[in-house]
Design an enzyme around this catalytic site. Structure first.
Site, short mmCIF file in Angstrom:
data_model
loop_
_atom_site.label_atom_id
_atom_site.label_comp_id
_atom_site.label_asym_id
_atom_site.label_seq_id
_atom_site.Cartn_x
_atom_site.Cartn_y
_atom_site.Cartn_z
N LYS A 187 0.88 -1.18 0.00
CA LYS A 187 0.00 0.00 0.00
C LYS A 187 0.91 1.22 0.00
CE LYS A 187 -1.95 3.04 1.97
NZ LYS A 187 -1.77 4.45 1.61
N GLY A 232 6.69 4.88 8.31
CA GLY A 232 5.95 6.13 8.27
C GLY A 232 6.04 6.82 9.62
N SER A 233 5.04 7.61 9.92
CA SER A 233 5.12 8.42 11.12
C SER A 233 4.84 7.59 12.39
CB SER A 233 4.11 9.56 11.03
OG SER A 233 2.81 9.02 11.02
N THR A 234 5.31 8.10 13.51
CA THR A 234 5.09 7.41 14.78
C THR A 234 3.59 7.36 15.09
OG1 THR A 234 7.28 8.04 15.55
CG2 THR A 234 5.68 7.47 17.25
N THR A 255 1.01 7.15 13.00
CA THR A 255 0.36 6.07 12.23
C THR A 255 0.83 4.71 12.74
OG1 THR A 255 0.28 7.53 10.32
CG2 THR A 255 -0.12 5.22 9.90
N GLY A 256 2.08 4.61 13.13
CA GLY A 256 2.59 3.35 13.69
C GLY A 256 1.79 2.93 14.91
N GLU A 286 9.08 0.98 11.29
CA GLU A 286 10.17 1.96 11.10
C GLU A 286 9.51 3.33 11.14
OE1 GLU A 286 13.21 1.22 11.05
OE2 GLU A 286 13.47 -0.79 10.24
N CYS A 328 14.09 9.64 7.02
CA CYS A 328 13.82 9.24 8.41
C CYS A 328 15.06 9.39 9.26
CB CYS A 328 13.30 7.82 8.44
SG CYS A 328 14.34 6.66 7.55
P1 NAD Z 1 2.38 8.57 7.40
O1 NAD Z 1 2.42 7.82 8.69
O2 NAD Z 1 1.51 9.74 7.28
O3 NAD Z 1 1.92 7.60 6.21
C1 NAD Z 1 2.61 6.39 5.92
C2 NAD Z 1 1.64 5.39 5.30
O4 NAD Z 1 0.66 4.99 6.25
C3 NAD Z 1 0.85 5.94 4.10
O5 NAD Z 1 0.86 4.94 3.10
C4 NAD Z 1 -0.54 6.14 4.67
O6 NAD Z 1 -1.57 6.02 3.72
C5 NAD Z 1 -0.63 4.99 5.65
N1 NAD Z 1 -1.63 5.16 6.71
C6 NAD Z 1 -2.14 6.30 7.20
N2 NAD Z 1 -3.01 6.04 8.21
C7 NAD Z 1 -3.03 4.70 8.35
C8 NAD Z 1 -3.69 3.82 9.25
N3 NAD Z 1 -4.51 4.27 10.19
N4 NAD Z 1 -3.45 2.50 9.14
C9 NAD Z 1 -2.59 2.04 8.21
N5 NAD Z 1 -1.93 2.82 7.34
C10 NAD Z 1 -2.15 4.13 7.41
O7 NAD Z 1 3.92 8.90 7.09
P2 NAD Z 1 4.52 9.82 5.92
O8 NAD Z 1 4.14 11.24 6.22
O9 NAD Z 1 4.19 9.23 4.60
O10 NAD Z 1 6.09 9.62 6.13
C11 NAD Z 1 6.87 10.51 6.89
C12 NAD Z 1 7.22 9.88 8.23
O11 NAD Z 1 7.78 8.60 8.02
C13 NAD Z 1 8.27 10.67 9.00
O12 NAD Z 1 7.93 10.73 10.36
C14 NAD Z 1 9.53 9.82 8.84
O13 NAD Z 1 10.48 10.00 9.86
C15 NAD Z 1 8.97 8.45 8.79
N6 NAD Z 1 9.87 7.54 8.11
C16 NAD Z 1 10.52 6.59 8.83
C17 NAD Z 1 11.42 5.74 8.21
C18 NAD Z 1 12.19 4.71 9.00
O14 NAD Z 1 12.84 3.86 8.39
N7 NAD Z 1 12.13 4.70 10.31
C19 NAD Z 1 11.65 5.86 6.84
C20 NAD Z 1 10.95 6.84 6.13
C21 NAD Z 1 10.05 7.67 6.78
#
Ligand code: NAD
Length: 471
Positions: free
Chosen positions: A172, A223-225, A227-228, A245, A279
């Site tokens: 996704k 992605g973001s903390t 959403t994690g 991550e 990240c």
């Molecule tokens: P985000 O969390 O907004 O979105 C990431 C993904 O999650 C998207 O595909 C989104 O559609 C999906 N999503 C959103 N809500 C969801 C839910 N409730 N359930 C499941 N999936 C959902 O993150 P972003 O803004 O795309 O990325 C930026 C963030 O990612 C920054 O905080 C960055 O530090 C982090 N990041 C971390 C790493 C790492 O390896 N640790 C790498 C790259 C980015």
């Protein structure tokens, strides 16, 4: 390769064409192409197909799967330039520098290393009475949810190990960068059997369903903390395995014995790789008072000499922010720094009338440690530089946040740097560099930057179910 975004899940027919939305180039505001908006029903179909395909994929064995992953890497190399141009237009990153061409090249490199990495069964006890072996079985169907900053490479990080171990995968992509990921998966799928790898290009509802889906055994999430945390909650009912991550706010500490001129270029790229949208980028720089002005001067010189602009222009190595929301975050944080009386060494003055999401390369000195530009993740081209007096103070500040993805220590004495590194709470601490990843070296976060490791043998273990055969 032609980028056919209607071949949306990688394996579908053209019946029931999905709705689409226009994706715009973040450097020019011009439309690039239409991306499909898949629905939860599309996801259900993809998951069913992936589940049905899994046992035959597992049955190919390690060597059979490795061979096909190498063919997928060949296919990426054949389409590399077209993929890089699309990535540059959609994500904004320039073709040159550690950007679009580099990212596409890393995709094939990571696939090849995953193909060549072995996870053998281990004999845990064999004493004449007991023989216990530890095997690693595939989990089943893995869900891969990715961000928009390194959309192709992070997808490959999530899928390469999963496929290698005999799982099938449903990806996704981020709603900001679907075209890049759909094109990449179309290319990879030219080498894989039907239904092994799917992409479903929907919004948050599709991600949320993936995270709770009973037929998904594991979610790889980057992605973001925030959403994690939502994914941890929605995966609870099915006790899904997770690799998370998440966000970071990496500290770098420049020790008193370092050489400002020698480290300036490394510090700059540690912070500004992918225009800060990384990240594990250096996001707060702590510099000893004895070196403070020299480091500020050297970094400003590198910033001045590093061109930012439209990614398809071969001269540029820094680009725009990928989306307006991220631009607004960076602008708000720099304004907070300016309002506090911090000293802007360069940048901080975006041209509001110019096209695209360009925010200039910004260095901010004489800033308090509790300023929002230090305490929050900026994820863009603005680096705060904080002065410290004792190494203990710098380490305490580095450790004060609730995230811990990466960190770095900069010194002419590697042994002294390693001692400081051992006191920092982060998944990786680099010495005299920042953010360098390697497909053989495990990578993952500490604290709220997530859990689980990617890459190398540890990465293969993370997409497997351990099984003990005892007797
Ligand atoms: P985000 O969390 O907004 O979105 C990431 C993904 O999650 C998207 O595909 C989104 O559609 C999906 N999503 C959103 N809500 C969801 C839910 N409730 N359930 C499941 N999936 C959902 O993150 P972003 O803004 O795309 O990325 C930026 C963030 O990612 C920054 O905080 C960055 O530090 C982090 N990041 C971390 C790493 C790492 O390896 N640790 C790498 C790259 C980015």
């Amino acid at each position: 390769m032609s980028v056919d975004t209607t071949l949306s899940t990688g394996n579908e027919t053209r019946d029931n064409m999905p709705a689409t939305r226009t994706i715009f180039d973040p450097a020019t505001d011009q439309p690039i192409a239409e991306a499909p908006i898949h629905t939860v029903e599309d996801l259900e179909k993809a998951v069913r197909a992936a589940k049905a395909a899994q046992s035959a994929w597992e049955g190919r064995g390690h060597d059979g799967r490795a061979e096909l992953l190498n063919l997928a890497a060949d296919a990426i190399e054949k389409s590399a330039e077209e993929l890089a141009v699309l990535l540059s237009r959609e994500q904004g990153k320039p073709l040159n520098g550690p950007n679009a061409r580099f990212e596409v090249g890393a995709c094939s490199a990571w696939l090849r290393v995953a193909a060549g990495t072995k996870l053998e069964p281990e004999v845990v006890v064999d004493d004449g009475e007991t023989r216990a072996e530890l095997h690693y079985r595939p989990i089943g169907v893995v869900g891969a949810i990715g961000p928009w900053n390194w959309p192709m490479l992070i997808t490959v990080w999530q899928i390469a190990a999963s496929l290698r171990m005999g799982n099938t995968v449903v990806v996704k992509p981020s709603e900001y960068t679907p075209l890049s990921v759909l094109a990449l998966i179309e290319v990879i799928n030219t080498a894989l059997p039907k239904n092994v790898l799917h992409a479903v290009s929907g919004g948050r509802d599709v991600g949320a369903r993936l995270a709770e889906h009973p037929a998904i055994g594991k979610v790889m999430f980057t992605g973001s903390t925030a959403t994690g945390k939502a994914i941890i909650r929605s995966s609870a009912d099915t006790v899904k395995r997770l690799t998370l991550e998440l966000g970071g706010n990496d500290a770098g500490i420049v020790l008193p014995d370092s050489d400002p001129k020698a480290i300036a270029e490394g510090l700059f790229w540690g912070a500004f790789i992918n225009t800060g949208q990384t990240c594990a980028a250096l996001k707060r720089l702590y510099v000893h008072e004895s070196q403070y002005e020299a480091v500020c001067t050297e970094l400003t010189a590198v910033a001045q000499a590093t061109p930012m602009g439209v990614g398809l222009d071969e001269n540029n190595v820094l680009g725009p922010l990928q989306n307006r929301q991220q631009y607004d975050i960076v602008a708000r944080l720099v304004e907070a720094a300016k309002a506090s009386g911090a000293r802007v060494l360069i940048g901080g003055n975006p041209d509001a009338d110019a096209p695209g999401n360009f925010y200039p390369t910004t260095l901010v000195a004489d800033i308090d440690n509790d300023n929002p530009l230090v305490a929050e993740e900026q994820f863009g081209p603005a680096l705060p530089i904080i002065k410290y007096s004792t190494v203990d103070e710098a380490v305490a500040r580095a450790n004060a946040l609730d995230v811990g993805l990466g960190a770095s220590v900069w010194s002419s004495d590697p042994a002294a740097a390693r001692e400081v590194a051992s006191r920092i709470q982060a998944g990786t601490v680099w010495i005299n560099s920042h953010g360098m990843v390697n497909p053989l070296i495990p990578f993952g976060g500490a604290k709220q930057s997530g859990y689980g490791l990617e890459f190398g043998v540890e990465g293969l273990k993370a997409v497997s179910v351990p099984q003990v055969i005892n007797g």
